[in-house]
Design an enzyme around this catalytic site. Structure first.
Site, PDB file in Angstrom:
ATOM      1  CB  CYS A 184      -2.105   1.462   6.116  1.00  0.00           C
ATOM      2  SG  CYS A 184      -1.593   0.714   4.647  1.00  0.00           S
ATOM      3  CD  GLU A 204      -1.904   3.952   3.329  1.00  0.00           C
ATOM      4  OE1 GLU A 204      -1.788   3.299   2.310  1.00  0.00           O
ATOM      5  OE2 GLU A 204      -3.254   4.114   3.701  1.00  0.00           O
ATOM      6  CB  CYS A 264      -6.596  -0.470   4.909  1.00  0.00           C
ATOM      7  SG  CYS A 264      -4.787  -1.102   5.011  1.00  0.00           S
ATOM      8  CG  HIS A 294      -1.986  -0.946   1.090  1.00  0.00           C
ATOM      9  ND1 HIS A 294      -3.136  -1.001   2.067  1.00  0.00           N
ATOM     10  CD2 HIS A 294      -2.265  -1.821   0.096  1.00  0.00           C
ATOM     11  CE1 HIS A 294      -4.038  -1.960   1.609  1.00  0.00           C
ATOM     12  NE2 HIS A 294      -3.790  -2.677   0.751  1.00  0.00           N
TER      13      HIS A 294
END
Lengths: 142, 142
Positions: free
Chosen positions: A79, A48, A76, A46
């Site tokens: 993260c 992040e 999410c 992801h």
């Protein structure tokens, strides 16, 4: 956040779910990332996580108490956990994510470090529009 | 799980918090990892994340519905999120982690994919003893 949106646009152009993130400290970008789950076949890739790892590498440190993460979409639950461990000073996210955002999983409990400040809604419409365009394109392509 | 404990021992020997993880599919190890947060200055470098990424690379796929993750300690909320995204078939963890385990954050809500089966307690004492020895050593060294 405009620079984070540029990262999201890079993901969009690569046919990845368009989320972008930046880590900023002392007005300097020390980490950037866009979602790369398709390219890497890796659901942990992801925006992040990539931006955080870049920031850790840049500083040679595993905590980021003086940094801010800007991300175009609500993080999410994975993260959110990564941000917890990073002890990041501030998180600014754009659009809300009703389906996969961390708030769905954690309810009223904060998943972040107690000192982390969280802000939301910055350029939220732009981030949300990019997501909407992406999924519209996906549906049209089927 | 004995092999996961070997991974944890590698972490221990490198002065990392001793957690080890394996991803197994069709009786074959397709990913392995031990905690490397100190070495990499990266709080996302947990054993589970490293093992998952190795498994994704091995299969060239981003979902693991037919695989099992073995990990010596209850996953944290970040790793629980990563396991959610992976759609992994089964998770077997050893010792409970009262302080940072996912159950502390999610309460009664499961952070995993609805089809993921979770088991716990396998060789839990060995995993817990390794953690205890590590923190005892840390305290003695101070």
């Amino acid at each position: 956040m405009r620079r984070a949106l540029q990262e999201a646009q890079i993901a969009f152009d690569k046919d990845e779910i368009p989320v972008g993130a930046l880590v900023v400290q002392d007005n300097k970008i020390i980490g950037r990332g866009h979602n790369q789950t398709e390219l890497l076949h890796d659901v942990t890739a992801h925006a992040e996580i990539i931006a955080l790892t870049a920031a850790f590498n840049h500083l040679g440190a595993k905590y980021l108490p003086d940094a801010t993460l800007y991300v175009t979409l609500e993080p999410c639950h994975m993260c959110a956990g990564a941000l917890y461990w990073s002890k990041i000073g501030r998180i600014v996210y754009g659009a809300s994510d009703e389906k996969h955002g961390y708030r769905k999983f954690y309810g009223n409990q904060s998943p972040f470090h107690p000192k982390t400040v969280v802000e939301s809604g910055l350029l939220a419409t732009a981030g949300a529009e990019l997501m909407k365009s992406f999924f519209q394109r996906k549906r049209t392509a089927k």
